[in-house]
Design a protein around this motif. Sequence first.
Motif, PDB file in Angstrom:
ATOM      1  N   VAL A 189     -60.962   5.002  58.810  1.00 57.81           N
ATOM      2  CA  VAL A 189     -61.296   5.716  60.041  1.00 57.81           C
ATOM      3  C   VAL A 189     -60.850   4.911  61.255  1.00 57.81           C
ATOM      4  O   VAL A 189     -60.256   5.455  62.200  1.00 57.81           O
ATOM      5  N   GLN A 190     -61.126   3.619  61.252  1.00 61.25           N
ATOM      6  CA  GLN A 190     -60.767   2.798  62.401  1.00 61.25           C
ATOM      7  C   GLN A 190     -59.247   2.684  62.560  1.00 61.25           C
ATOM      8  O   GLN A 190     -58.727   2.681  63.683  1.00 61.25           O
ATOM      9  N   ASP A 196     -58.750  10.834  71.292  1.00 64.59           N
ATOM     10  CA  ASP A 196     -58.957  10.172  72.589  1.00 64.59           C
ATOM     11  C   ASP A 196     -58.500   8.719  72.599  1.00 64.59           C
ATOM     12  O   ASP A 196     -58.941   7.929  73.444  1.00 64.59           O
ATOM     13  N   LYS A 197     -57.614   8.321  71.657  1.00 64.96           N
ATOM     14  CA  LYS A 197     -57.117   6.944  71.671  1.00 64.96           C
ATOM     15  C   LYS A 197     -55.844   6.852  70.844  1.00 64.96           C
ATOM     16  O   LYS A 197     -55.532   7.738  70.055  1.00 64.96           O
ATOM     17  N   VAL A 198     -55.122   5.763  71.036  1.00 69.72           N
ATOM     18  CA  VAL A 198     -53.936   5.494  70.224  1.00 69.72           C
ATOM     19  C   VAL A 198     -54.413   4.864  68.912  1.00 69.72           C
ATOM     20  O   VAL A 198     -55.140   3.863  68.940  1.00 69.72           O
ATOM     21  N   PRO A 199     -54.025   5.414  67.775  1.00 65.26           N
ATOM     22  CA  PRO A 199     -54.476   4.833  66.500  1.00 65.26           C
ATOM     23  C   PRO A 199     -53.763   3.519  66.217  1.00 65.26           C
ATOM     24  O   PRO A 199     -52.690   3.248  66.761  1.00 65.26           O
ATOM     25  N   ASN A 204     -46.604   9.498  62.193  1.00 65.37           N
ATOM     26  CA  ASN A 204     -45.584  10.199  62.972  1.00 65.37           C
ATOM     27  C   ASN A 204     -45.928  10.059  64.461  1.00 65.37           C
ATOM     28  O   ASN A 204     -46.791   9.251  64.826  1.00 65.37           O
ATOM     29  N   SER A 205     -45.305  10.862  65.279  1.00 61.07           N
ATOM     30  CA  SER A 205     -45.531  10.768  66.723  1.00 61.07           C
ATOM     31  C   SER A 205     -46.822  11.440  67.186  1.00 61.07           C
ATOM     32  O   SER A 205     -47.232  11.299  68.339  1.00 61.07           O
ATOM     33  N   LEU A 206     -47.475  12.210  66.317  1.00 54.19           N
ATOM     34  CA  LEU A 206     -48.738  12.893  66.623  1.00 54.19           C
ATOM     35  C   LEU A 206     -48.616  13.837  67.820  1.00 54.19           C
ATOM     36  O   LEU A 206     -49.578  14.053  68.558  1.00 54.19           O
ATOM     37  N   ALA A 268     -48.751   1.895  65.976  1.00 49.72           N
ATOM     38  CA  ALA A 268     -48.845   2.500  67.311  1.00 49.72           C
ATOM     39  C   ALA A 268     -49.650   1.666  68.296  1.00 49.72           C
ATOM     40  O   ALA A 268     -49.287   1.536  69.470  1.00 49.72           O
ATOM     41  N   LYS A 269     -50.739   1.104  67.846  1.00 46.79           N
ATOM     42  CA  LYS A 269     -51.608   0.328  68.741  1.00 46.79           C
ATOM     43  C   LYS A 269     -50.842  -0.839  69.364  1.00 46.79           C
ATOM     44  O   LYS A 269     -50.907  -1.078  70.569  1.00 46.79           O
TER      45      LYS A 269
END
Length: 276
Positions: A189-190, A196-199, A204-206, A268-269
């Motif tokens: 999950v984390q 509401d945040k960048v994973p 993919n690009s989401l 991504a983060k």
Amino acid sequence: MAIIKKFELASLEPICDILGDTNTGLTGYQISKYLSECDIYDPKLNSTKRKKLYDALELKQNNDRCSNNIISFIQHVMKPSRYFNNQEWFQEIRKQLNFVLSFEGLELEETGLIRQIIATKTLSEAEERAHQLRKTLIDRKIHNDVLLFCKAELLVDNYFHAVFEATKSIAEKIRIKTGLTNDGSDLVVQAFSFKDKVPYLALNSLQTESEKSEQRGFSNLLIGIFGTFRNTTAHAPKITWRIDEQDALDILSTISLIHRKLDKTIEAKKMYEGKL
């Protein structure tokens, strides 16, 4: 505990060699102390540690006509709480004991308790099983990170440990890629949550609903793998949770797919740090 047949002397001797080894075994004081605590008489026929232990245990099981008190002695010696500051010793001695115990249809678990398993019959059995499983998986073009867990020591009695260790490798790869320290579903999950945040990790690009759906689906797959296989194998004795060769092939193939997906994830983060 049900009555368990006497150990073969060919098994009892190496068990005493392991526990009474000059360099890595118990001290003479410990052997005397644990024998006394388990009400096992020491005939004091020999001075060496391993022979002293062998004489006492052989006499005990001959008098009892079963190995129950020998099993209780091993469990007493291998109580995990004794080795809170020497965990490496506990794991190494446990591994050595389990190789011998497997021929008696027994296994010493991390809890320090001995459970019944399917007995190993030959020295080459585990090697043959590992070789065949590995060959089949290579034919399936399985991910290299999964092949690492098709080792003979993990297949001494069945495929339980290979599956357990392979599922652990998923969490380890996620931790390496993210720097997170959680485990199981909390880690998933984390690492993959993007509301509401960048994973931390993205498949993919989401940008589209389809891409977001793929991310959610993969996250749910990981949670399902941990819940179905890792958590079950971590808490259920192998005797009540059987995994045959076909089960192992299918589970390890799924884990292979997950590793390939993880290899391709976008960190991504890290990519967006300082840009948002």
